[in-house]
Enzyme design. Structure first.
Site, PDB file in Angstrom:
ATOM      1  N   TYR A  78      -8.645   0.332   7.000  1.00  9.60           N
ATOM      2  CA  TYR A  78      -8.800  -0.256   5.669  1.00  9.60           C
ATOM      3  C   TYR A  78      -9.623  -1.527   5.770  1.00  9.60           C
ATOM      4  O   TYR A  78      -9.443  -2.305   6.698  1.00  9.60           O
ATOM      5  CB  TYR A  78      -7.466  -0.678   5.044  1.00  9.60           C
ATOM      6  CG  TYR A  78      -6.303   0.251   5.151  1.00  9.60           C
ATOM      7  CD1 TYR A  78      -6.448   1.624   5.288  1.00  9.60           C
ATOM      8  CD2 TYR A  78      -5.015  -0.278   5.084  1.00  9.60           C
ATOM      9  CE1 TYR A  78      -5.338   2.442   5.369  1.00  9.60           C
ATOM     10  CE2 TYR A  78      -3.903   0.532   5.161  1.00  9.60           C
ATOM     11  CZ  TYR A  78      -4.072   1.886   5.307  1.00  9.60           C
ATOM     12  OH  TYR A  78      -2.963   2.693   5.391  1.00  9.60           O
ATOM     13  N   PHE A  79     -10.405  -1.771   4.726  1.00 12.25           N
ATOM     14  CA  PHE A  79     -11.068  -3.058   4.597  1.00 12.25           C
ATOM     15  C   PHE A  79     -10.118  -3.963   3.787  1.00 12.25           C
ATOM     16  O   PHE A  79      -8.983  -4.113   4.209  1.00 12.25           O
ATOM     17  CB  PHE A  79     -12.504  -2.872   4.088  1.00 12.25           C
ATOM     18  CG  PHE A  79     -13.374  -2.403   5.245  1.00 12.25           C
ATOM     19  CD1 PHE A  79     -13.166  -1.153   5.841  1.00 12.25           C
ATOM     20  CD2 PHE A  79     -14.313  -3.224   5.806  1.00 12.25           C
ATOM     21  CE1 PHE A  79     -13.883  -0.740   6.972  1.00 12.25           C
ATOM     22  CE2 PHE A  79     -15.053  -2.823   6.924  1.00 12.25           C
ATOM     23  CZ  PHE A  79     -14.827  -1.596   7.498  1.00 12.25           C
TER      24      PHE A  79
ATOM     25  N   TYR B 269      -1.778  -9.759  15.792  1.00 14.07           N
ATOM     26  CA  TYR B 269      -1.696  -8.704  14.767  1.00 14.07           C
ATOM     27  C   TYR B 269      -2.849  -7.712  14.938  1.00 14.07           C
ATOM     28  O   TYR B 269      -2.650  -6.495  15.019  1.00 14.07           O
ATOM     29  CB  TYR B 269      -1.728  -9.297  13.348  1.00 14.07           C
ATOM     30  CG  TYR B 269      -2.032  -8.236  12.311  1.00 14.07           C
ATOM     31  CD1 TYR B 269      -1.057  -7.318  11.937  1.00 14.07           C
ATOM     32  CD2 TYR B 269      -3.311  -8.095  11.762  1.00 14.07           C
ATOM     33  CE1 TYR B 269      -1.353  -6.298  11.038  1.00 14.07           C
ATOM     34  CE2 TYR B 269      -3.615  -7.095  10.859  1.00 14.07           C
ATOM     35  CZ  TYR B 269      -2.627  -6.195  10.486  1.00 14.07           C
ATOM     36  OH  TYR B 269      -2.914  -5.188   9.616  1.00 14.07           O
TER      37      TYR B 269
ATOM     38  N   LYS C  19      -3.200  -3.403  16.156  1.00 14.67           N
ATOM     39  CA  LYS C  19      -3.899  -2.267  15.516  1.00 14.67           C
ATOM     40  C   LYS C  19      -4.768  -1.549  16.555  1.00 14.67           C
ATOM     41  O   LYS C  19      -4.816  -0.325  16.606  1.00 14.67           O
ATOM     42  CB  LYS C  19      -4.745  -2.748  14.334  1.00 14.67           C
ATOM     43  CG  LYS C  19      -3.921  -3.223  13.158  1.00 14.67           C
ATOM     44  CD  LYS C  19      -3.099  -2.099  12.545  1.00 14.67           C
ATOM     45  CE  LYS C  19      -2.099  -2.575  11.524  1.00 14.67           C
ATOM     46  NZ  LYS C  19      -1.101  -1.585  11.135  1.00 14.67           N
TER      47      LYS C  19
ATOM     48  N   GLY D 223     -10.435 -18.158  13.297  1.00 16.67           N
ATOM     49  CA  GLY D 223     -10.302 -16.710  13.475  1.00 16.67           C
ATOM     50  C   GLY D 223     -11.044 -15.889  12.447  1.00 16.67           C
ATOM     51  O   GLY D 223     -11.198 -14.678  12.610  1.00 16.67           O
ATOM     52  N   ASP D 224     -11.503 -16.529  11.356  1.00 12.71           N
ATOM     53  CA  ASP D 224     -12.204 -15.750  10.317  1.00 12.71           C
ATOM     54  C   ASP D 224     -13.548 -15.251  10.830  1.00 12.71           C
ATOM     55  O   ASP D 224     -14.253 -15.977  11.525  1.00 12.71           O
ATOM     56  CB  ASP D 224     -12.474 -16.621   9.086  1.00 12.71           C
ATOM     57  CG  ASP D 224     -11.396 -16.485   8.030  1.00 12.71           C
ATOM     58  OD1 ASP D 224     -10.488 -15.665   8.221  1.00 12.71           O
ATOM     59  OD2 ASP D 224     -11.475 -17.212   7.017  1.00 12.71           O
TER      60      ASP D 224
ATOM     61  N   SER E 219      -7.111  -0.944  10.601  1.00 12.27           N
ATOM     62  CA  SER E 219      -7.730  -2.048   9.872  1.00 12.27           C
ATOM     63  C   SER E 219      -9.140  -2.302  10.373  1.00 12.27           C
ATOM     64  O   SER E 219      -9.445  -2.102  11.556  1.00 12.27           O
ATOM     65  CB  SER E 219      -6.862  -3.286  10.101  1.00 12.27           C
ATOM     66  OG  SER E 219      -7.540  -4.442   9.708  1.00 12.27           O
TER      67      SER E 219
ATOM     68  N   ASP F   5      12.140   2.174   5.295  1.00  9.39           N
ATOM     69  CA  ASP F   5      11.685   0.780   5.224  1.00  9.39           C
ATOM     70  C   ASP F   5      12.890  -0.108   5.513  1.00  9.39           C
ATOM     71  O   ASP F   5      13.997   0.184   5.057  1.00  9.39           O
ATOM     72  CB  ASP F   5      11.114   0.491   3.822  1.00  9.39           C
ATOM     73  CG  ASP F   5      10.198  -0.718   3.803  1.00  9.39           C
ATOM     74  OD1 ASP F   5      10.642  -1.806   4.228  1.00  9.39           O
ATOM     75  OD2 ASP F   5       9.045  -0.586   3.356  1.00  9.39           O
TER      76      ASP F   5
ATOM     77  N   ILE G  64       0.841  -1.206   0.000  1.00 10.33           N
ATOM     78  CA  ILE G  64       0.000   0.000   0.000  1.00 10.33           C
ATOM     79  C   ILE G  64       0.875   1.254   0.000  1.00 10.33           C
ATOM     80  O   ILE G  64       0.578   2.248  -0.670  1.00 10.33           O
ATOM     81  CB  ILE G  64      -0.963  -0.002   1.213  1.00 10.33           C
ATOM     82  CG1 ILE G  64      -1.758  -1.313   1.252  1.00 10.33           C
ATOM     83  CG2 ILE G  64      -1.917   1.184   1.155  1.00 10.33           C
ATOM     84  CD1 ILE G  64      -2.525  -1.549   2.551  1.00 10.33           C
TER      85      ILE G  64
ATOM     86  N   LEU H  76      12.898  -3.273   4.619  1.00 13.54           N
ATOM     87  CA  LEU H  76      12.793  -4.328   3.609  1.00 13.54           C
ATOM     88  C   LEU H  76      12.523  -5.700   4.231  1.00 13.54           C
ATOM     89  O   LEU H  76      12.847  -6.732   3.647  1.00 13.54           O
ATOM     90  CB  LEU H  76      14.046  -4.368   2.712  1.00 13.54           C
ATOM     91  CG  LEU H  76      14.450  -3.052   2.049  1.00 13.54           C
ATOM     92  CD1 LEU H  76      15.678  -3.246   1.149  1.00 13.54           C
ATOM     93  CD2 LEU H  76      13.307  -2.473   1.200  1.00 13.54           C
TER      94      LEU H  76
END
Ligand code: NAD
Ligand code: WQD
Length: 340
Positions: A177-178, A150, A154, A297-298, A125, A31, A12, A33
């Site tokens: 963000y979606f 994770y 957020k 987790g979904d 998120s 960054d 992004i 990397l």
């Protein structure tokens, strides 16, 4: 106008850098990397005609971050993308995620206070909502305990920024963000998943190109019209543009509060099967799909209420699902060409 883009070599971030440069901003990228490759820097320049300034280091290194801010004294604001984002890995390695995502943020905020940098846009998120009670989900819906470390980073990051904004001159925009998918129209930059992707779109394109034998559909017994889970997919270029708009809102003194939160999605939910059908329709490639058990987790379904972003930012994600799946395929084919 100089903007620090952390994680600007990533998926992004790189698309956002291109949009910032197109509007005349000078960009400096930091960054390490850890989840990207340096060729992206040249690829950004191939699109924009200008190579951004670049510093390679790990933002969890407080001393290195301090020296960075000392060197670049003319930064007007920060877009903070740098974070680790693999949900499954975060369950296995929670400390890696808490350290990387939270310590980086703290170091950045410290630099802002030390150098009186007032503006930060943060990559949050939709994961902070968990499974919302009401759909589409609005920004004032309750933030839930995340399933993964994770997701938890957020939520905690949002709290760290909120608490900091309250008592300092820092003003912040949290962008939730979606599901970003697709790639730049030139197919010069795009998503570069290292290893086996977790996300649906790169898994689809890698299956279609022959890198994966088949696509696993994680569950078809959800309470949705076709039984597969629903998400709000948006094109990465639309998402990138929202960052520029949010940033300009801060710079131009248009914020209504010192901290604002916006959902970034299309406002439409599509099921896994609808994404697959769109991909097959736009590309003519048939996928071998196998129905599996649900992925731990979904959540079942989520899509954004985008009214606030539409009205306040004057931003709307314009690309259709077919345009997005076609864009992701164009990128996967460009990657295959490079591998030859
Ligand atoms: P990405 O992994 O492609 O980009 C992140 C970049 O940050 C990478 O280039 C990585 O090398 C760099 N980075 C990570 N830790 C660093 C550190 N300590 N110091 C310096 N650089 C570091 O990820 P992305 O998809 O572009 O995501 C960007 C941001 O958006 C992340 O914060 C992510 O959590 C958030 N987000 C992503 C999604 C998504 O679906 N892609 C959805 C919601 C939120
Ligand atoms: C979408 C749907 C899968 C792969 C992730 C992060 C979340 C946030 C958004 C960053 C789900 C299904 C997937 C596959 C499948 N990111 N699927 N087969 O689940 O919304 O979440 O992105 O903040 O934190 O967890 O996105 O792309 O992984 O999955 O059937 O091979 O596709 O089960 O229903 P998700 P996703």
């Amino acid at each position: 106008m100089k903007i620090l883009v952390t994680g600007g070599i990533g998926y992004i971030g790189s698309h956002t850098v291109v949009e910032l440069q197109a509007r005349g901003y000078e960009v400096v990228i930091v960054d390490d990397l850890s989840n990207s490759t340096i060729e992206v820097l040249d690829n950004i320049a191939r699109i924009s005609g200008k190579k951004p300034l670049f510093e390679q280091f790990d933002l969890t290194d407080a001393e290195r971050t301090r020296l960075f801010f000392k060197k670049y004294r003319d930064i007007n604001g920060i877009i903070h993308f740098a974070a680790s984002k693999a949900v499954g890995e975060s369950v296995e390695l929670p400390l890696k995620y808490y350290r990387n995502n939270l310590v980086s943020l703290i170091n950045i905020l410290q630099g802002m206070l030390d150098h009186e940098i007032r503006n930060i846009v943060f990559s949050s998120s939709c994961t902070v909502y968990g499974q919302p009670d009401k759909l589409p989900v609005k920004e004032d819906a309750p933030v839930r305990q995340a399933w993964s470390p994770y997701g938890n980073t957020k939520r905690i990051s949002e709290e760290i920024i909120t608490d900091t904004s309250k008592v300092t001159g820092v003003q912040s925009i949290l962008l939730r963000y979606f599901n970003p998918i697709g790639a730049h129209e030139t197919a010069i930059i795009g998503e570069l998943p290292l290893g086996v992707p977790n996300s649906l779109m790169p898994y689809i394109t890698q299956t279609a190109i022959g890198l994966r034998p088949f696509l696993r559909v994680w569950g078809n017994d959800y309470n949705t019209p076709d039984g597969t889970a629903i998400r709000d997919y948006l094109h990465v270029t639309d998402l990138a543009l929202a960052h520029v708009i949010a940033f300009e809102r801060m710079l131009n003194g248009k914020m209504k509060q010192k901290l604002e939160v916006f959902n970034l999605g299309t406002g439409n939910g599509f099921s896994v099967m609808q994404v697959i059908e769109s991909f097959e329709r736009t590309t003519g490639v048939k996928l071998d799909c196998r129905i599996m058990d649900r992925r731990p987790g979904d959540i079942e379904q989520v899509w954004a209420d985008t009214e606030l972003a539409n009205k306040e930012l004057g931003w709307k994600a314009g690309k259709s699902l077919d345009e997005m799946t076609a864009s992701a395929w164009k990128w996967e084919k460009a990657l295959a060409e490079k591998r030859k």
